[in-house]
Design a protein around this motif. Structure first.
Motif, PDB file in Angstrom:
ATOM      1  N   UNK A  64     -22.086 -18.598   5.321  1.00  0.00           N
ATOM      2  CA  UNK A  64     -21.334 -19.105   6.454  1.00  0.00           C
ATOM      3  C   UNK A  64     -21.234 -20.616   6.319  1.00  0.00           C
ATOM      4  N   UNK A  65     -20.056 -21.139   6.562  1.00  0.00           N
ATOM      5  CA  UNK A  65     -19.915 -22.592   6.614  1.00  0.00           C
ATOM      6  C   UNK A  65     -20.033 -23.027   8.068  1.00  0.00           C
ATOM      7  N   UNK A  66     -20.495 -24.258   8.259  1.00  0.00           N
ATOM      8  CA  UNK A  66     -20.688 -24.785   9.606  1.00  0.00           C
ATOM      9  C   UNK A  66     -20.134 -26.198   9.682  1.00  0.00           C
ATOM     10  N   UNK A  67     -19.157 -26.393  10.544  1.00  0.00           N
ATOM     11  CA  UNK A  67     -18.609 -27.716  10.816  1.00  0.00           C
ATOM     12  C   UNK A  67     -18.947 -27.995  12.271  1.00  0.00           C
ATOM     13  N   UNK A  68     -19.805 -28.984  12.494  1.00  0.00           N
ATOM     14  CA  UNK A  68     -20.420 -29.201  13.803  1.00  0.00           C
ATOM     15  C   UNK A  68     -20.017 -30.557  14.370  1.00  0.00           C
ATOM     16  N   UNK A  69     -19.663 -30.529  15.643  1.00  0.00           N
ATOM     17  CA  UNK A  69     -19.140 -31.699  16.335  1.00  0.00           C
ATOM     18  C   UNK A  69     -19.663 -31.662  17.765  1.00  0.00           C
ATOM     19  N   UNK A  70     -20.129 -32.788  18.278  1.00  0.00           N
ATOM     20  CA  UNK A  70     -20.607 -32.872  19.664  1.00  0.00           C
ATOM     21  C   UNK A  70     -19.708 -33.799  20.462  1.00  0.00           C
ATOM     22  N   UNK A  71     -19.512 -33.440  21.735  1.00  0.00           N
ATOM     23  CA  UNK A  71     -18.688 -34.255  22.612  1.00  0.00           C
ATOM     24  C   UNK A  71     -19.038 -33.945  24.064  1.00  0.00           C
ATOM     25  N   UNK A  72     -18.566 -34.794  24.966  1.00  0.00           N
ATOM     26  CA  UNK A  72     -18.736 -34.523  26.392  1.00  0.00           C
ATOM     27  C   UNK A  72     -17.619 -33.595  26.829  1.00  0.00           C
ATOM     28  N   UNK A  73     -17.979 -32.545  27.541  1.00  0.00           N
ATOM     29  CA  UNK A  73     -17.006 -31.547  27.991  1.00  0.00           C
ATOM     30  C   UNK A  73     -16.791 -31.719  29.488  1.00  0.00           C
ATOM     31  N   UNK A  74     -15.588 -32.098  29.869  1.00  0.00           N
ATOM     32  CA  UNK A  74     -15.317 -32.396  31.276  1.00  0.00           C
ATOM     33  C   UNK A  74     -15.372 -31.165  32.166  1.00  0.00           C
ATOM     34  N   UNK A  75     -15.002 -29.994  31.649  1.00  0.00           N
ATOM     35  CA  UNK A  75     -15.012 -28.788  32.484  1.00  0.00           C
ATOM     36  C   UNK A  75     -16.423 -28.388  32.911  1.00  0.00           C
ATOM     37  N   UNK A  76     -17.401 -28.579  32.049  1.00  0.00           N
ATOM     38  CA  UNK A  76     -18.785 -28.231  32.389  1.00  0.00           C
ATOM     39  C   UNK A  76     -19.625 -29.449  32.777  1.00  0.00           C
ATOM     40  N   UNK A  77     -19.040 -30.649  32.589  1.00  0.00           N
ATOM     41  CA  UNK A  77     -19.719 -31.905  32.910  1.00  0.00           C
ATOM     42  C   UNK A  77     -21.026 -32.082  32.134  1.00  0.00           C
ATOM     43  N   UNK A  78     -20.997 -31.697  30.857  1.00  0.00           N
ATOM     44  CA  UNK A  78     -22.164 -31.909  30.010  1.00  0.00           C
ATOM     45  C   UNK A  78     -21.721 -32.032  28.548  1.00  0.00           C
ATOM     46  N   UNK A  79     -22.652 -32.462  27.715  1.00  0.00           N
ATOM     47  CA  UNK A  79     -22.372 -32.518  26.276  1.00  0.00           C
ATOM     48  C   UNK A  79     -22.380 -31.108  25.724  1.00  0.00           C
ATOM     49  N   UNK A  80     -21.461 -30.867  24.799  1.00  0.00           N
ATOM     50  CA  UNK A  80     -21.407 -29.573  24.125  1.00  0.00           C
ATOM     51  C   UNK A  80     -21.424 -29.779  22.622  1.00  0.00           C
ATOM     52  N   UNK A  81     -21.848 -28.741  21.948  1.00  0.00           N
ATOM     53  CA  UNK A  81     -21.873 -28.718  20.482  1.00  0.00           C
ATOM     54  C   UNK A  81     -20.907 -27.630  20.045  1.00  0.00           C
ATOM     55  N   UNK A  82     -19.902 -28.033  19.288  1.00  0.00           N
ATOM     56  CA  UNK A  82     -18.888 -27.107  18.795  1.00  0.00           C
ATOM     57  C   UNK A  82     -19.189 -26.806  17.337  1.00  0.00           C
ATOM     58  N   UNK A  83     -19.175 -25.546  16.995  1.00  0.00           N
ATOM     59  CA  UNK A  83     -19.388 -25.137  15.606  1.00  0.00           C
ATOM     60  C   UNK A  83     -18.243 -24.228  15.199  1.00  0.00           C
ATOM     61  N   UNK A  84     -17.579 -24.611  14.118  1.00  0.00           N
ATOM     62  CA  UNK A  84     -16.443 -23.858  13.583  1.00  0.00           C
ATOM     63  C   UNK A  84     -16.715 -23.627  12.106  1.00  0.00           C
ATOM     64  N   UNK A  85     -16.323 -22.487  11.607  1.00  0.00           N
ATOM     65  CA  UNK A  85     -16.506 -22.269  10.180  1.00  0.00           C
ATOM     66  C   UNK A  85     -16.030 -20.916   9.709  1.00  0.00           C
TER      67      UNK A  85
END
Length: 111
Positions: free
Chosen positions: A1-22
């Protein structure tokens, strides 16, 4: 499995999220998960999952579905992440992990 990971602030949940795509080689398809990053602050009944392909579409052969999901979630994912994940699928990559900053630059070490 490949993992491309990015973190950002998510306005809908009002918290930081970690996005993983691969690319998931055994499933022969792409995946995407969005998880709340600050799990220690979550209520007991909140598992921290904002989105998971496992609860939705499975492992599609194209990334276009996940682009629409990211748009609906109002998450701006750098284009380079989409391109790199797509390339992983083309090459049937396994055991590759990359972390990115908000500009799409690859970071060293886990973030």
């Amino acid at each position: 499995m490949s993992q491309h990971i990015f973190s950002t602030f998510h306005t809908q949940t009002q918290c930081r999220v970690r996005i993983q795509i691969g690319w998931d080689r055994p499933m022969k398809g792409f995946y995407m998960v969005v998880l709340k990053a600050d799990t220690e602050k979550l209520a007991d009944d909140d598992e921290g999952v904002v989105y998971s392909n496992l609860y939705d579409v499975g492992h599609p052969k194209e990334l276009s579905y996940f682009r629409r999901v990211a748009e609906k979630l109002e998450i701006q994912i750098p284009e380079v992440i989409w391109r790199n994940a797509y390339a992983d699928g083309e090459r049937n990559v396994v055991n590759h992990t990359a972390f990115y900053d908000a500009a799409g630059n690859v970071l060293t070490g886990e973030q």
